[in-house]
Enzyme design. Sequence first.
Site, PDB file in Angstrom:
ATOM      1  N   HIS A   1      35.106  32.421  51.713  1.00 24.81           N
ATOM      2  CA  HIS A   1      35.627  32.644  50.366  1.00 24.81           C
ATOM      3  C   HIS A   1      34.738  31.869  49.399  1.00 24.81           C
ATOM      4  O   HIS A   1      34.372  30.723  49.677  1.00 24.81           O
ATOM      5  CB  HIS A   1      37.066  32.126  50.314  1.00 24.81           C
ATOM      6  CG  HIS A   1      37.837  32.541  49.117  1.00 24.81           C
ATOM      7  ND1 HIS A   1      37.538  32.087  47.853  1.00 24.81           N
ATOM      8  CD2 HIS A   1      38.906  33.372  48.971  1.00 24.81           C
ATOM      9  CE1 HIS A   1      38.392  32.609  46.992  1.00 24.81           C
ATOM     10  NE2 HIS A   1      39.230  33.395  47.647  1.00 24.81           N
TER      11      HIS A   1
ATOM     12  N   ARG B   1      38.533  34.335  38.958  1.00 26.45           N
ATOM     13  CA  ARG B   1      37.391  35.171  38.564  1.00 26.45           C
ATOM     14  C   ARG B   1      37.873  36.491  37.974  1.00 26.45           C
ATOM     15  O   ARG B   1      37.285  37.019  37.037  1.00 26.45           O
ATOM     16  CB  ARG B   1      36.474  35.438  39.758  1.00 26.45           C
ATOM     17  CG  ARG B   1      35.860  34.189  40.335  1.00 26.45           C
ATOM     18  CD  ARG B   1      34.578  34.426  41.120  1.00 26.45           C
ATOM     19  NE  ARG B   1      34.529  35.613  41.927  1.00 26.45           N
ATOM     20  CZ  ARG B   1      35.003  35.726  43.161  1.00 26.45           C
ATOM     21  NH1 ARG B   1      35.588  34.688  43.731  1.00 26.45           N
ATOM     22  NH2 ARG B   1      34.908  36.847  43.826  1.00 26.45           N
TER      23      ARG B   1
END
Length: 576
Positions: free
Chosen positions: A238, A258
């Site tokens: 990740h 994000r």
Amino acid sequence: MSVTEQQIATSVLVIGTGGAGLRAAIELAEQGVEVLALGKRPRSDAHTSLAAGGINAALATMDPQDTWQQHAADTLQESYLLANPVTVQIVAQGAARGIEDLERWGMPFAREADGRISQRFFGAHTYRRTAFAGDYTGLEIQRTLINRAVQLGVPILDTVYVTRILVKDNTVFGAYGFDLTTGRRYVIHADAVILAAGGHTRIWRRTSSRRDENTGDAFRLAVLAGGRLRDPELVQFHPSGLIEPENAAGTLVSEAARGEGGQLRNALGERFMARYDAERMELSTRDRVALAEYTEIKEGRGTQNGGVWLDVSHLPRETIMRRLPRVYQTLLELQMLDITKQPIEIAPTAHYSMGGVWVRPEDHGTGVEGLWAIGEAASGLHGANRLGGNSLIELLVFGRIVAEEAAKYSIGRQAQVRSADAVAEARAEIDHLLTNDGPENVRALQRALRDTMTARAGVVRDEDGLRAGIAELTEVEERITQVGVHPDIAGFQDLAHAFDLKASALAARATLDAALVRRETRGCHNRSDYPELDESLQVNLVWSGPDAIEKETIPPIPEDLRHLMRHVATDGKLVE
């Protein structure tokens, strides 16, 4: 050494009390089959509770044109053609039923004003198909399943560590383990065993798993019982794991940061994703963002602590508080950092085992009679890149299917053949650890193993590094035989760590062996010495012991799914 052993008998034993294990236990109880579930962590704190983003199903509540076929096609596309089409089809087809089950048991899904379950874009999906509950989806699923299990009176044992699955003539007859607090031993006789004990991401130094979970327990239990592992080298890193504090290194900053407009910058202040995916920038795929960060850090543009900056401080405070409450809270608690004003220091973190125990695609049987594996412990759905939100739905779909299979198997058994030798071997393994006053320290060896995996088999790998990793691991394996365990007033955690270490060593060996054989770059697996995808390696790698790897052919993708596969436009979508 004479020990008292608690004898328990049940029809089906479920090892692991996360989402997969609980879903299986619930199904068994609903079918009237005797079941016992046990886990080494408290049930309310299983790893499932950390899953933030959401759970996928083609409900078509937001985009009426969505279908299970398109969900399957997107999953196959993103797997870099390593997912098993049969497994993928079963999950995509059974997904709506999984959501309905949760709804019926009281899951508080986010909803639109008219009552429809709300769905959002997530990871390279063609349509909005990720249902959620804020950024606490996994926690709410875990709570819902625990409540249902309590309603049904499912017996659950917390803090029991299983060290062996008991087998005679390739047929299981139970499991052996001990209580983490009291040290009391358990011999559990069962017709069938369902293995739902997670993956192996804790064998890296920086990981989104807590210290005592995902240490490869399921892999070791399956292999010692006669099972095999498939694609252990395919591990999802990740892009946004915290670096500090050290005891929480790898803790995730949700992808949603994000998705809501967070920006990635290097130590020079450059928004570096322009170099790697100028079109999608921070909304690129997980594997690509992790690789970009790795490259920036490696080439000397990382922060002092070896990371990059993730900045959401330009977003309105109200947006952050409403859309990213968990991220805000986590950073405040761990670092006294106010993300509305300051950037977050992150680096790639080992996040999800996409490979796992070898299982038959249709029913998740392991090839050992009476033994099934589900959830992150199993393999077949994700291939070389997992779609975010698919892991949670997999728990529900195969939790139910495997429970049905185990129920049928248990009911149909004429006799249960046991082996005193198998029990004696499991007993002796614990006795040896408790009486062996060896010089080696478990913690030091765990650190050495994690250092090796981080340096040799992280985001980017190569032949020399992997071979060096195997040599380093061989040395660690030899030192493990000299481990001394000293239970103390705090219980038998030391003994558990010794077994975690044994499991980690086996998982590391499988990972390094398979990574060496996969001489290509595909999805999460980056080989700097083989930067291209090799079509001849569109196979699954099946590991049955050191250096023992077979290449397994993947069934062809059905035509109705193949024609739906395409590179999905990702403008404005969060891609995993």
